[in-house]
Design a protein around this motif. Structure first.
Motif, short mmCIF file in Angstrom:
data_model
loop_
_atom_site.label_atom_id
_atom_site.label_comp_id
_atom_site.label_asym_id
_atom_site.label_seq_id
_atom_site.Cartn_x
_atom_site.Cartn_y
_atom_site.Cartn_z
N ARG A 174 0.82 -1.22 0.00
CA ARG A 174 0.00 0.00 0.00
C ARG A 174 0.85 1.27 0.00
O ARG A 174 0.52 2.25 -0.67
CB ARG A 174 -0.92 -0.01 1.23
CG ARG A 174 -2.02 1.05 1.21
CD ARG A 174 -2.97 0.85 2.38
NE ARG A 174 -4.12 1.75 2.33
CZ ARG A 174 -5.26 1.48 1.71
NH1 ARG A 174 -5.40 0.33 1.08
NH2 ARG A 174 -6.25 2.35 1.72
N TYR A 175 1.96 1.26 0.74
CA TYR A 175 2.70 2.50 0.96
C TYR A 175 4.11 2.53 0.35
O TYR A 175 4.71 3.60 0.27
CB TYR A 175 2.79 2.80 2.46
CG TYR A 175 1.45 2.91 3.12
CD1 TYR A 175 0.55 3.90 2.73
CD2 TYR A 175 1.04 2.01 4.09
CE1 TYR A 175 -0.71 4.00 3.32
CE2 TYR A 175 -0.21 2.10 4.69
CZ TYR A 175 -1.08 3.09 4.29
OH TYR A 175 -2.33 3.19 4.87
N ALA A 176 4.62 1.38 -0.06
CA ALA A 176 5.96 1.35 -0.66
C ALA A 176 6.06 0.22 -1.66
O ALA A 176 6.92 -0.66 -1.54
CB ALA A 176 7.03 1.21 0.43
N PRO A 177 5.18 0.22 -2.67
CA PRO A 177 5.20 -0.88 -3.62
C PRO A 177 6.49 -0.89 -4.44
O PRO A 177 7.05 0.16 -4.74
CB PRO A 177 3.98 -0.61 -4.51
CG PRO A 177 3.78 0.87 -4.42
CD PRO A 177 4.17 1.23 -3.01
N GLY A 178 6.95 -2.08 -4.78
CA GLY A 178 8.13 -2.19 -5.62
C GLY A 178 7.84 -1.76 -7.04
O GLY A 178 6.69 -1.57 -7.44
N GLN A 179 8.90 -1.60 -7.84
CA GLN A 179 8.73 -1.13 -9.21
C GLN A 179 7.86 -2.07 -10.03
O GLN A 179 7.06 -1.64 -10.84
CB GLN A 179 10.11 -0.98 -9.87
CG GLN A 179 10.92 0.16 -9.28
CD GLN A 179 12.25 0.34 -9.98
OE1 GLN A 179 12.62 -0.48 -10.83
NE2 GLN A 179 12.96 1.38 -9.64
N THR A 180 8.02 -3.38 -9.82
CA THR A 180 7.22 -4.34 -10.58
C THR A 180 5.74 -4.18 -10.28
O THR A 180 4.89 -4.13 -11.16
CB THR A 180 7.65 -5.78 -10.28
OG1 THR A 180 9.03 -5.91 -10.62
CG2 THR A 180 6.83 -6.77 -11.08
N VAL A 181 5.42 -4.04 -8.96
CA VAL A 181 4.02 -3.88 -8.57
C VAL A 181 3.46 -2.59 -9.13
O VAL A 181 2.37 -2.53 -9.68
CB VAL A 181 3.88 -3.90 -7.02
CG1 VAL A 181 2.46 -3.58 -6.61
CG2 VAL A 181 4.30 -5.26 -6.49
N ALA A 182 4.25 -1.49 -9.03
CA ALA A 182 3.79 -0.20 -9.53
C ALA A 182 3.61 -0.24 -11.05
O ALA A 182 2.65 0.30 -11.60
CB ALA A 182 4.78 0.90 -9.14
#
Length: 312
Positions: free
Chosen positions: A292-300
């Motif tokens: 929710r608050y610090a998604p990784g680059q892949t998730v984003a």
């Protein structure tokens, strides 16, 4: 919104982890390893810090290494309050850090250090100056505890209570600001060393001090902060609304978020210090907060692709 995550708080202190339920810290170790791996799966670049230990004990760090915990974190942390609770002098700070460096190759953070104004505000102001002199340049992060005094009507998170003389009452006088928000003498001392010194400020659920705290931190030149997102609070009504508000308010700072506090109904015993009934549930909470608050680059990137496809 998050620069690092901390897994639990003072695990070798009975006020934060019940040693009767888990005398060898086996359950704790398995819980932290699960959480560390779950966070890495969501955001491989996000630093994971083992909850700051208090007392500073190299034997505990060796135990954590032997049980595989250090392979699931990127740094360890220590807490020290030599003018209030610890049985060593303030001038021993460099040696205490070296004791931990001697048993691990991981970075050593100071995620809580402070001095109460219980005896005299002048003592706190001197302690802040001396702490900065001793610690600056020796640790990647130095979090001064804390910005605010603990409100008198709240309970300190400790099991010691009045059993150790003034120790319990010192918890209520650790702030640079009094409960009513007025400055103490130590505020100027701290300001002289920001941004080298950051802050540790715990915010209670729907804490009325949040916005005022942000204004003070900006005024003081604070750039980094340690706070917490409570696993226990996540079961309250409107928990995500509060978490979102807290994290949005702190978005201008480099925030280390501590994940801790067992929900009473999910612990082996009904207490925030208990090992959980199902340790994977803590890992799931940590992963959900990071997502929710610090998604990784892949998730984003995946989220962005989905939004783009929806727009088309």
């Amino acid at each position: 919104m998050i620069e690092a995550v901390m897994l639990w708080n003072e695990p070798n202190n009975k006020s934060h982890w019940d040693p009767v339920l888990d005398p060898d810290w086996f359950l704790f170790s398995e819980m932290v390893k699960d959480a560390g791996h779950a966070i890495r799966a969501v955001n491989p670049a996000l630093p994971r810090v083992l909850g700051g230990i208090s007392p500073i004990d190299p034997h505990f760090i060796r135990r954590m290494e032997g049980q595989g915990v250090l392979a699931a974190v990127d740094a360890v942390a220590v807490h020290g309050f030599p003018l209030d609770w610890n049985l060593w002098p303030i001038h021993a700070w460099p040696e205490k850090i070296e004791e931990i460096r001697a048993v691990t190759g991981l970075p050593v953070w100071v995620s809580e250090v402070g001095v109460s104004s219980f005896g005299a505000e002048e003592v706190q102001a001197w302690g802040c100056e001396r702490t900065a002199e001793l610690l600056k340049g020796r640790a990647p992060r130095i979090h001064w505890y804390s910005l605010y005094d603990l409100p008198r009507e709240w309970e300190a998170t400790t099991r010691h209570k009045e059993a150790e003389g003034s120790s319990y009452y010192r918890h209520f006088h650790m702030g640079l600001l009094r409960q009513d928000g007025t400055p103490k003498l130590a505020l100027d001392a701290f300001a002289r060393h920001a941004p080298d010194l950051g802050l540790c400020q715990w915010f209670h659920f729907e804490d009325h001090r949040l916005d005022e705290a942000v204004a003070w931190m900006r005024r003081l030149g604070v750039t980094y902060l340690r706070t917490g997102l409570s696993w226990a609070d996540s079961f309250r009504p409107n928990a995500l609304d509060w978490f979102d508000r807290q994290m949005e308010a702190l978005a201008d700072f480099d925030v280390t978020v501590t994940f801790c506090f067992t929900p009473e109904h999910r612990g082996i015993a009904p207490h925030h210090t208990s090992a959980p009934l199902v340790r994977e549930e803590f890992a799931e909470f940590c992963a959900a907060m990071v997502r929710r608050y610090a998604p990784g680059q892949t998730v984003a990137a995946d989220a962005g692709e989905i939004m783009l496809q929806g727009a088309l």
